[in-house]
Design a protein around this motif. Structure first.
Motif, PDB file in Angstrom:
ATOM      1  N   SER A 141       0.823  -1.210   0.000  1.00 15.60           N
ATOM      2  CA  SER A 141       0.000   0.000   0.000  1.00 15.60           C
ATOM      3  C   SER A 141       0.860   1.264   0.000  1.00 15.60           C
ATOM      4  N   ILE A 142       2.071   1.181   0.566  1.00 15.99           N
ATOM      5  CA  ILE A 142       2.976   2.340   0.548  1.00 15.99           C
ATOM      6  C   ILE A 142       3.427   2.639  -0.878  1.00 15.99           C
ATOM      7  N   ILE A 143       3.669   1.582  -1.652  1.00 15.94           N
ATOM      8  CA  ILE A 143       4.045   1.763  -3.050  1.00 15.94           C
ATOM      9  C   ILE A 143       2.909   2.426  -3.817  1.00 15.94           C
ATOM     10  N   VAL A 144       1.680   2.021  -3.516  1.00 17.77           N
ATOM     11  CA  VAL A 144       0.514   2.640  -4.168  1.00 17.77           C
ATOM     12  C   VAL A 144       0.458   4.128  -3.831  1.00 17.77           C
ATOM     13  N   PHE A 145       0.691   4.449  -2.546  1.00 21.07           N
ATOM     14  CA  PHE A 145       0.646   5.845  -2.117  1.00 21.07           C
ATOM     15  C   PHE A 145       1.721   6.681  -2.809  1.00 21.07           C
ATOM     16  N   VAL A 146       2.950   6.181  -2.847  1.00 21.70           N
ATOM     17  CA  VAL A 146       4.047   6.912  -3.493  1.00 21.70           C
ATOM     18  C   VAL A 146       3.796   7.043  -4.994  1.00 21.70           C
ATOM     19  N   SER A 147       3.228   6.009  -5.598  1.00 27.82           N
ATOM     20  CA  SER A 147       2.929   6.060  -7.033  1.00 27.82           C
ATOM     21  C   SER A 147       1.867   7.103  -7.335  1.00 27.82           C
ATOM     22  N   LEU A 148       0.894   7.239  -6.451  1.00 22.87           N
ATOM     23  CA  LEU A 148      -0.141   8.254  -6.639  1.00 22.87           C
ATOM     24  C   LEU A 148       0.446   9.661  -6.517  1.00 22.87           C
ATOM     25  N   ILE A 149       1.377   9.847  -5.599  1.00 23.89           N
ATOM     26  CA  ILE A 149       2.046  11.148  -5.482  1.00 23.89           C
ATOM     27  C   ILE A 149       2.839  11.452  -6.748  1.00 23.89           C
ATOM     28  N   TYR A 150       3.543  10.448  -7.259  1.00 27.49           N
ATOM     29  CA  TYR A 150       4.289  10.649  -8.500  1.00 27.49           C
ATOM     30  C   TYR A 150       3.344  10.941  -9.663  1.00 27.49           C
ATOM     31  N   ALA A 182      12.206  12.609  -9.655  1.00 24.11           N
ATOM     32  CA  ALA A 182      10.973  12.005  -9.132  1.00 24.11           C
ATOM     33  C   ALA A 182      10.984  10.488  -9.306  1.00 24.11           C
ATOM     34  N   LEU A 183      11.422  10.008 -10.457  1.00 27.32           N
ATOM     35  CA  LEU A 183      11.481   8.559 -10.681  1.00 27.32           C
ATOM     36  C   LEU A 183      12.532   7.903  -9.794  1.00 27.32           C
ATOM     37  N   THR A 184      13.647   8.591  -9.568  1.00 29.10           N
ATOM     38  CA  THR A 184      14.672   8.045  -8.667  1.00 29.10           C
ATOM     39  C   THR A 184      14.114   7.874  -7.260  1.00 29.10           C
ATOM     40  N   LEU A 185      13.406   8.880  -6.760  1.00 31.30           N
ATOM     41  CA  LEU A 185      12.797   8.792  -5.427  1.00 31.30           C
ATOM     42  C   LEU A 185      11.725   7.702  -5.384  1.00 31.30           C
ATOM     43  N   LEU A 186      10.978   7.560  -6.475  1.00 24.86           N
ATOM     44  CA  LEU A 186       9.964   6.499  -6.533  1.00 24.86           C
ATOM     45  C   LEU A 186      10.606   5.123  -6.460  1.00 24.86           C
ATOM     46  N   TRP A 220       0.497  12.504  -9.510  1.00 25.16           N
ATOM     47  CA  TRP A 220       0.091  13.908  -9.409  1.00 25.16           C
ATOM     48  C   TRP A 220       1.203  14.827  -9.887  1.00 25.16           C
ATOM     49  N   TYR A 221       2.444  14.550  -9.492  1.00 23.65           N
ATOM     50  CA  TYR A 221       3.571  15.376  -9.932  1.00 23.65           C
ATOM     51  C   TYR A 221       3.717  15.322 -11.452  1.00 23.65           C
ATOM     52  N   CYS A 222       3.571  14.135 -12.015  1.00 22.23           N
ATOM     53  CA  CYS A 222       3.739  13.964 -13.459  1.00 22.23           C
ATOM     54  C   CYS A 222       2.686  14.760 -14.224  1.00 22.23           C
ATOM     55  N   ILE A 223       1.440  14.690 -13.769  1.00 21.03           N
ATOM     56  CA  ILE A 223       0.358  15.398 -14.461  1.00 21.03           C
ATOM     57  C   ILE A 223       0.462  16.902 -14.236  1.00 21.03           C
ATOM     58  N   ARG A 224       0.687  17.301 -12.988  1.00 18.93           N
ATOM     59  CA  ARG A 224       0.645  18.728 -12.634  1.00 18.93           C
ATOM     60  C   ARG A 224       1.853  19.497 -13.152  1.00 18.93           C
ATOM     61  N   PHE A 225       3.054  18.940 -13.045  1.00 17.41           N
ATOM     62  CA  PHE A 225       4.259  19.692 -13.369  1.00 17.41           C
ATOM     63  C   PHE A 225       4.936  19.257 -14.670  1.00 17.41           C
ATOM     64  N   THR A 226       4.428  18.216 -15.323  1.00 20.38           N
ATOM     65  CA  THR A 226       5.025  17.776 -16.576  1.00 20.38           C
ATOM     66  C   THR A 226       4.055  17.889 -17.742  1.00 20.38           C
ATOM     67  N   ILE A 227       2.809  17.489 -17.533  1.00 19.06           N
ATOM     68  CA  ILE A 227       1.826  17.496 -18.617  1.00 19.06           C
ATOM     69  C   ILE A 227       1.085  18.824 -18.685  1.00 19.06           C
ATOM     70  N   ILE A 228       0.549  19.276 -17.522  1.00 17.66           N
ATOM     71  CA  ILE A 228      -0.252  20.496 -17.501  1.00 17.66           C
ATOM     72  C   ILE A 228       0.623  21.735 -17.497  1.00 17.66           C
ATOM     73  N   GLY A 232      13.152  17.221 -13.467  1.00 19.91           N
ATOM     74  CA  GLY A 232      12.170  16.867 -12.440  1.00 19.91           C
ATOM     75  C   GLY A 232      11.729  15.419 -12.530  1.00 19.91           C
ATOM     76  N   GLN A 233      11.508  14.932 -13.746  1.00 24.06           N
ATOM     77  CA  GLN A 233      11.107  13.533 -13.921  1.00 24.06           C
ATOM     78  C   GLN A 233      12.212  12.578 -13.485  1.00 24.06           C
ATOM     79  N   THR A 234      13.452  12.937 -13.770  1.00 22.57           N
ATOM     80  CA  THR A 234      14.570  12.072 -13.369  1.00 22.57           C
ATOM     81  C   THR A 234      14.654  11.944 -11.853  1.00 22.57           C
TER      82      THR A 234
END
Length: 220
Positions: A77-86, A111-115, A88-96, A107-109
């Motif tokens: 469930s922690i992986i699910v939570f971290v994936s959901l945060i990523y 964020a993916l490293t932290l994920l 949001w970051y991907c959509i908000r700061f990369t796509i939109i 930023g993607q590099t």
């Protein structure tokens, strides 16, 4: 200024009419024409963020409840939570977001490293992402930045610093390979060697600009 008694407009800096010595007032029509009413922009709430975090909170709570109810040692469930945060970051700061291309790649590099680190700390012995996906992320990031420089040569000097920083961070895959004692190390070694070559090339070509950026950043 305007005099109601004399019905004349006085353009000099005075509060008294020079004819009747009465008090001058502002001309509503003149003021309205000279200073139109500004449109006040009301605050627009971030509906996307609110809806996304509401859905993410529901999904996280449900996954955590299922995870604990089944009494599993692996807290997926922690992986699910971290994936959901990523997500949001991907959509908000990369796509939109209309940010700079290099900022999105950097930023993607990170964020993916932290994920990947979060997945490793949660899943324990799952090293697959460090053998394959982590090196692929850094390789693709550097290739995209190099391609951007090759296509946009006029803006190349503006990207040199970002490319140099990503190349320095390219040692992370090989460090992870030896710290975690991965069974397959050659992808991480190859990517880190490629990162070293990119860093040296960037330093040789854009050393003046990189030194200038460092001096400006550290106020030297």
């Amino acid at each position: 200024m305007y005099c109601k008694e004399c019905k004349v407009t006085v353009n000099c800096k005075t509060d008294v009419c020079p004819l009747c010595h009465g008090k001058l007032e502002g001309n509503p029509e003149t003021e309205a024409m000279a200073f139109p009413k500004a449109k006040i922009r009301r605050f627009q709430p971030d509906w996307f963020g609110k809806i996304y975090f509401l859905i993410a909170a529901i999904i996280t709570i449900v996954c955590l409840a299922v995870n604990l109810a089944r009494n599993e040692k692996f807290l997926w469930s922690i992986i699910v939570f971290v994936s959901l945060i990523y997500g949001w970051y991907c959509i908000r700061f990369t796509i939109i977001a209309q940010g700079h291309f290099t900022a999105r790649i950097f930023g993607q590099t990170i964020a993916l490293t932290l994920l990947f680190i979060a997945v490793r700390l949660t899943a324990g012995g799952n090293h697959f992402i460090f053998i394959t996906w982590l090196p692929v992320v850094y390789f693709c990031s550097e290739v995209l930045l190099c391609a951007y420089i090759a296509i946009n040569r006029r803006q190349a000097r503006l990207v040199m610093m970002s490319l140099a920083v990503v190349a320095v961070l390219g040692v992370i895959p090989v460090c992870a390979a030896f710290i975690l004692d991965l069974s397959v190390k050659w992808p991480s070694i190859a990517v880190s060697a490629f990162s070293g070559a990119v860093f040296l090339t960037t330093l040789i070509i854009g050393r003046k600009h990189i030194l200038g950026e460092l001096k400006r950043y550290f106020h030297l």
